[in-house]
Design an enzyme around this catalytic site. Structure first.
Site, PDB file in Angstrom:
ATOM      1  N   SER A 290      18.839 -27.462 -16.191  1.00 19.41           N
ATOM      2  CA  SER A 290      17.926 -26.735 -15.310  1.00 19.41           C
ATOM      3  C   SER A 290      16.465 -27.071 -15.585  1.00 19.41           C
ATOM      4  CB  SER A 290      18.201 -25.226 -15.448  1.00 19.41           C
ATOM      5  OG  SER A 290      17.524 -24.490 -14.479  1.00 19.41           O
ATOM      6  N   ASP A 301      10.557 -39.984 -13.751  1.00 24.77           N
ATOM      7  CA  ASP A 301      10.252 -40.509 -12.417  1.00 24.77           C
ATOM      8  C   ASP A 301       8.839 -41.061 -12.302  1.00 24.77           C
ATOM      9  OD1 ASP A 301      12.773 -39.793 -11.720  1.00 24.77           O
ATOM     10  OD2 ASP A 301      12.223 -38.484 -10.065  1.00 24.77           O
ATOM     11  N   LYS A 315      22.355 -29.262 -13.744  1.00 28.16           N
ATOM     12  CA  LYS A 315      22.181 -28.020 -12.977  1.00 28.16           C
ATOM     13  C   LYS A 315      20.917 -28.135 -12.137  1.00 28.16           C
ATOM     14  CE  LYS A 315      21.644 -22.997 -13.261  1.00 28.16           C
ATOM     15  NZ  LYS A 315      20.402 -22.936 -12.465  1.00 28.16           N
TER      16      LYS A 315
END
Length: 538
Positions: A290, A301, A315
């Site tokens: 999460s 990224d 998650k």
């Protein structure tokens, strides 16, 4: 009873109607609810035995949510407060860390700033009476201790303590207060110019703790950072966004969320980050979930740092709490979150909750915890970073550098020692007998780390204690596990004298993931992978 239950059901339906909207959608809900009310009334009036209508309603809600996704859950009124405590960051109590040793409550440490510390309660003190009632030698359990010592802020509790070198009990009348729950386990210099911070959750106070640790490390000359999110199951979404913001330059997308009835919401970095420049490594494993994945995904990224470890949990669903009329609540999935490149990290749950919950076991059986080549990623899940690096969606964050689970020490003998709590209990006994003079011999953690050795006398004492506790020595298994046993004993002793931070300082000296992190920071890995660690806006 039926009238009372129908009244509550009508309140619940009114809440749903108000929350969602009027019109055909609300009419559909009301139509379905009539069917449910008819079924409930039939069971209540026609079943062979007496039924508890409130429990039936709870079971119905639980079953309904289970059909949606694995993370939409019902939370009873009693569970709600307990579940919120780790994220809210405090609870009401006396402020001690304790363990039960030889059927007696032993104080491991008084929590800094808590009421027990202010009164002078010390590590090694033994609580033998609470409110003039004996609690030693009666088979007391951890849950019993918490129920007796916790209570509303401002209330008092009388404890009687036995202290080594004192021939009489010492009474403390403790006024309960707010006790902090820390989300930061450790922060220290892992190597020259390299800091280390370990977070166990994303809670209300996490950013305050992180900023304090970061400031202290930077004062010690930290230029690069290892952020340890292994075992961190997540927490508040806004805290994950705030932490990622610390590492990224201005106007970088951190995460976006979107759902059928939740419009797309994008979250961007600001110019306020305190660690926009410097090499960054994030450690993750299969229990990082999460909020941990939001931070890891944003760092990866944007080519901001390296992710080291094993594939994270997976998650990528956002839950919001919705209160119910009786004080209980539903934690309902309302949106999915996506990393800056558009990756959904949520692993599939098409085969139901039971199969979803077995997924980690299947990863282990498949060999993913041990061998990088056992992980097969679908090319359709490929995404690309600004530097052209390949990253994957579809279930967790894939690390840039894989570190397998170390199973060399995991013998049945070692597992029995852990399962029966033998290591911890032995260390508590050892400290209880050797506390006097320890602080003068080892005045600092650095002195302890450098000079303390788990010698043969200490180890033989441990082996005898383990055998007495029902874990006899198995020679070949002991030899395989000996190194980790010695490290655990030393680390547990350090924790009892210098708290949790010290435990990780000792244990991490042989931690493969952290050793790898320090190595890639010190070599030219960041340059070869063209990672943006100089604080440049691209």
């Amino acid at each position: 009873m039926i009238h009372k239950n129908n009244f509550r059901m009508n309140l619940f339906l009114l809440f749903l109607t108000f929350f969602f909207s009027s019109g055909l959608f609300a009419q559909d809900i009301l139509k379905s609810s009539e069917k449910y009310k008819a079924a409930l009334a039939t069971v209540s009036m026609g079943y062979v035995d007496k039924v508890d209508e409130e429990k039936l309603v709870e079971y119905a809600i639980i079953g309904m949510l289970k059909e949606l996704d694995p993370h939409s859950v019902y939370i009873s009124k009693e569970e709600l407060k307990e579940m919120n405590e780790p994220l809210v960051g405090n609870f009401d109590g006396v402020g001690i860390q304790f363990q039960i040793l030889n059927d007696t409550i032993m104080v491991i440490a008084a929590i800094p700033g808590g009421p027990s510390e202010k009164l002078g309660i010390q590590s090694g003190d033994k609580i033998v009476m609470i409110e003039k009632v004996t609690v030693a030698g009666i088979g007391i359990k951890n849950s019993d201790v918490m129920s007796k010592l916790r209570g509303d802020k401002g209330t008092k509790v009388l404890v009687s303590i036995m202290r080594r070198d004192s021939d009489k009990l010492i009474d403390y009348n403790i006024t309960r207060d707010k006790i902090p729950i820390y989300s930061l386990d450790a922060s220290y210099m892992a190597a020259p110019e390299i800091g280390y911070i370990k977070l166990n959750r994303f809670a209300q106070n996490t950013m305050d703790e992180f900023h304090k640790a970061l400031d202290e490390l930077q004062k010690k000359g930290m230029k690069d950072l290892v952020l340890d999110l292994r075992g961190n199951g997540g927490g508040y979404l806004h805290v994950a966004i705030a932490l990622a913001d610390e590492f990224l330059t201005e106007r970088k997308l951190i995460v976006y969320t979107e759902g059928l009835r939740q419009p797309k919401q994008e979250n961007y970095s600001s110019s306020r980050g305190k660690f926009q420049k410097g090499k960054l490594v994030v450690l993750i494993d299969e229990a990082s979930a999460s909020a941990s994945e939001i931070v890891s995904g944003a760092v990866q990224d944007w080519d901001r740092g390296l992710i080291i470890g094993r594939r994270s949990f997976g998650k990528g669903l956002v839950q919001k709490p919705f209160p119910l009329p009786d004080g209980s609540a539903m934690r309902l999935t309302t949106a999915r979150y996506f990393t800056p490149t558009g990756r959904s990290i949520q692993k599939p749950y098409d085969n139901g909750t039971d199969e979803y919950n077995k997924e980690l076991f299947k990863r282990r059986e498949h060999g993913e915890f041990y061998h990088l080549d056992s992980i097969k990623m679908d090319d359709s899940l490929k995404f690309y970073t600004p530097q052209g690096r390949v990253v994957y969606g579809g279930g967790g964050i894939m690390p840039d550098i894989f570190v397998p689970v170390d199973t060399t020490f995991a013998t049945d003998y070692y597992i029995d020692l852990i399962r029966k709590n033998v290591l911890n209990q032995y260390v508590l006994n050892y400290i209880d007998k050797n506390r006097k003079g320890f602080s003068s011999k080892y005045p600092t953690l650095e002195k302890f780390k450098a000079d303390f050795i788990v010698d043969e006398e200490l180890m033989n004492g441990f082996l005898k204690y383990a055998e007495k506790e029902g874990v006899p020595k198995v020679e070949n298994e002991f030899l395989l596990s000996e190194k980790i046993i010695r490290e655990q004993i030393k680390a547990l002793i350090a924790r009892n004298f210098w708290q949790t931070n010290a435990y990780y300082e000792v244990m991490n000296e042989s931690n493969e993931a952290l050793i790898k992190a320090v190595k890639v920071i010190q070599d030219d890995s960041f340059e070869k992978m063209k990672l943006n660690y100089l604080g440049l806006s691209k």
